[in-house]
Design a protein around this motif. Sequence first.
Motif, PDB file in Angstrom:
ATOM      1  N   LYS A 126     -11.151  64.489   4.827  1.00 48.93           N
ATOM      2  CA  LYS A 126     -10.078  64.382   3.832  1.00 48.93           C
ATOM      3  C   LYS A 126      -9.605  62.945   3.629  1.00 48.93           C
ATOM      4  CE  LYS A 126      -8.354  69.056   4.772  1.00 48.93           C
ATOM      5  NZ  LYS A 126      -7.190  69.872   5.199  1.00 48.93           N
ATOM      6  N   ALA A 127      -9.081  62.324   4.677  1.00 47.22           N
ATOM      7  CA  ALA A 127      -8.441  61.005   4.547  1.00 47.22           C
ATOM      8  C   ALA A 127      -9.465  59.894   4.345  1.00 47.22           C
ATOM      9  CB  ALA A 127      -7.596  60.716   5.784  1.00 47.22           C
ATOM     10  N   LYS A 128      -9.099  58.915   3.533  1.00 47.04           N
ATOM     11  CA  LYS A 128      -9.906  57.711   3.352  1.00 47.04           C
ATOM     12  C   LYS A 128      -9.125  56.516   3.894  1.00 47.04           C
ATOM     13  CE  LYS A 128     -12.594  59.132  -0.723  1.00 47.04           C
ATOM     14  NZ  LYS A 128     -12.998  58.764  -2.107  1.00 47.04           N
ATOM     15  N   GLN A 129      -9.809  55.654   4.643  1.00 50.09           N
ATOM     16  CA  GLN A 129      -9.158  54.498   5.258  1.00 50.09           C
ATOM     17  C   GLN A 129     -10.087  53.290   5.185  1.00 50.09           C
ATOM     18  OE1 GLN A 129      -8.257  55.778   9.257  1.00 50.09           O
ATOM     19  NE2 GLN A 129      -6.664  57.221   8.600  1.00 50.09           N
ATOM     20  N   ASP A 130      -9.494  52.096   5.293  1.00 51.55           N
ATOM     21  CA  ASP A 130     -10.350  50.913   5.394  1.00 51.55           C
ATOM     22  C   ASP A 130     -10.965  50.888   6.786  1.00 51.55           C
ATOM     23  OD1 ASP A 130      -8.641  49.333   7.270  1.00 51.55           O
ATOM     24  OD2 ASP A 130      -7.249  49.315   5.585  1.00 51.55           O
ATOM     25  N   TRP A 131     -11.908  49.986   7.002  1.00 50.60           N
ATOM     26  CA  TRP A 131     -12.689  50.008   8.241  1.00 50.60           C
ATOM     27  C   TRP A 131     -11.810  49.812   9.477  1.00 50.60           C
ATOM     28  CZ3 TRP A 131     -14.084  47.150  12.514  1.00 50.60           C
ATOM     29  CH2 TRP A 131     -15.263  47.535  13.179  1.00 50.60           C
ATOM     30  N   ASN A 132     -10.893  48.842   9.448  1.00 49.46           N
ATOM     31  CA  ASN A 132     -10.029  48.574  10.610  1.00 49.46           C
ATOM     32  C   ASN A 132      -9.139  49.774  10.933  1.00 49.46           C
ATOM     33  OD1 ASN A 132     -10.740  45.867  11.354  1.00 49.46           O
ATOM     34  ND2 ASN A 132      -9.736  45.144   9.491  1.00 49.46           N
ATOM     35  N   THR A 133      -8.558  50.387   9.898  1.00 53.20           N
ATOM     36  CA  THR A 133      -7.702  51.550  10.126  1.00 53.20           C
ATOM     37  C   THR A 133      -8.510  52.714  10.676  1.00 53.20           C
ATOM     38  OG1 THR A 133      -6.266  50.855   8.312  1.00 53.20           O
ATOM     39  CG2 THR A 133      -6.056  53.133   9.055  1.00 53.20           C
ATOM     40  N   ALA A 134      -9.697  52.926  10.143  1.00 53.65           N
ATOM     41  CA  ALA A 134     -10.564  54.000  10.635  1.00 53.65           C
ATOM     42  C   ALA A 134     -10.930  53.776  12.101  1.00 53.65           C
ATOM     43  CB  ALA A 134     -11.819  54.105   9.771  1.00 53.65           C
ATOM     44  N   ALA A 135     -11.197  52.501  12.465  1.00 51.98           N
ATOM     45  CA  ALA A 135     -11.525  52.189  13.860  1.00 51.98           C
ATOM     46  C   ALA A 135     -10.355  52.515  14.785  1.00 51.98           C
ATOM     47  CB  ALA A 135     -11.903  50.717  13.984  1.00 51.98           C
ATOM     48  N   ARG A 136      -9.127  52.187  14.330  1.00 56.97           N
ATOM     49  CA  ARG A 136      -7.940  52.504  15.137  1.00 56.97           C
ATOM     50  C   ARG A 136      -7.724  54.012  15.233  1.00 56.97           C
ATOM     51  NH1 ARG A 136      -5.803  47.936  12.328  1.00 56.97           N
ATOM     52  NH2 ARG A 136      -4.767  49.300  10.838  1.00 56.97           N
ATOM     53  N   THR A 137      -7.986  54.723  14.148  1.00 52.66           N
ATOM     54  CA  THR A 137      -7.836  56.182  14.162  1.00 52.66           C
ATOM     55  C   THR A 137      -8.773  56.818  15.178  1.00 52.66           C
ATOM     56  OG1 THR A 137      -7.169  56.226  11.837  1.00 52.66           O
ATOM     57  CG2 THR A 137      -7.978  58.290  12.769  1.00 52.66           C
ATOM     58  N   CYS A 138     -10.027  56.398  15.170  1.00 47.79           N
ATOM     59  CA  CYS A 138     -10.990  56.935  16.149  1.00 47.79           C
ATOM     60  C   CYS A 138     -10.548  56.618  17.572  1.00 47.79           C
ATOM     61  CB  CYS A 138     -12.380  56.345  15.892  1.00 47.79           C
ATOM     62  SG  CYS A 138     -13.192  56.959  14.399  1.00 47.79           S
ATOM     63  N   HIS A 139     -10.029  55.411  17.769  1.00 47.40           N
ATOM     64  CA  HIS A 139      -9.587  55.006  19.103  1.00 47.40           C
ATOM     65  C   HIS A 139      -8.428  55.885  19.584  1.00 47.40           C
ATOM     66  CE1 HIS A 139      -9.185  52.332  22.523  1.00 47.40           C
ATOM     67  NE2 HIS A 139      -7.884  52.244  22.283  1.00 47.40           N
ATOM     68  N   ARG A 140      -7.479  56.180  18.678  1.00 48.74           N
ATOM     69  CA  ARG A 140      -6.357  57.044  19.045  1.00 48.74           C
ATOM     70  C   ARG A 140      -6.829  58.461  19.381  1.00 48.74           C
ATOM     71  NH1 ARG A 140      -3.574  54.310  14.777  1.00 48.74           N
ATOM     72  NH2 ARG A 140      -4.107  56.009  13.341  1.00 48.74           N
ATOM     73  N   MET A 141      -7.931  58.875  18.771  1.00 51.98           N
ATOM     74  CA  MET A 141      -8.480  60.206  19.035  1.00 51.98           C
ATOM     75  C   MET A 141      -9.283  60.253  20.329  1.00 51.98           C
ATOM     76  SD  MET A 141      -9.686  61.232  15.173  1.00 51.98           S
ATOM     77  CE  MET A 141     -10.342  62.828  15.670  1.00 51.98           C
ATOM     78  N   GLY A 142      -9.481  59.102  20.951  1.00 55.65           N
ATOM     79  CA  GLY A 142     -10.231  59.045  22.204  1.00 55.65           C
ATOM     80  C   GLY A 142     -11.670  58.601  22.051  1.00 55.65           C
TER      81      GLY A 142
END
Length: 233
Positions: A128-144
């Motif tokens: 669903k969500a679209k993010q720039d590369w840096n934000t996507a990297a942080r999102t994955c990191h928060r998810m573990g």
Amino acid sequence: MSEDTCSFCKLKDAPNQCAAFCLSALHPLFDHNVNRQHRIDTLAEGVSNSNGKLDKIEGQLQSLQTTLETLKTSMEETFQKISHTKFYTGLEEKQHTEDQSIVPGVKTKILLPGFQQIGSRYLYIERKAKQDWNTAARTCHRMGGHLASIKNEEEFTAITEKLDLLRYWSGINDRGKKDEYVSVASGKPAEFVKWIWKNIESDANCVALTKFGFVNTLCNETLKFICQQDDEN
């Protein structure tokens, strides 16, 4: 003497004689009242003793109720601990069984929320969500996890079968040095890159994945993304 004639005696000392007579006549009534009072006192004493016994019994019942409630609470806590232990033990055993039956040799690992097993790895595909590369990297990191890289052609096929006809951020990039593509998870050179398009813009340093291959893209574009649970290349 006729039937209508009444006999009577003549009193010499009326006050004393009448008082004595009255006392003599009332004496049984006095005794009866004394006996009744004695019985009432006895009954009252019995009731008092009964009340004392009832108070003692009530106190014992309250103490027993408190003990039962404490025991119930203790048993519920113990049951919850046992249930949780069985649940997590069962979850780990189930995960281990699935790992061994689907992909022999894969190390047992608890599956993070939202991730799914694709091939030999655990991945999360954002739908669903679209993010720039840096934000996507942080999102994955928060998810573990980390933005995903791909190891080989077999894994590429397994993953791209799950994708729509869109671009998804991967963890591959050459932001450190031009044309030296590395995995953000490991920091090592990317093992597998199947290009379908190479953007000639100098700042297109982030790599997106499609159903047909990779394309380098401007990192500030907003795309859906793929996360990996492990920190391998």
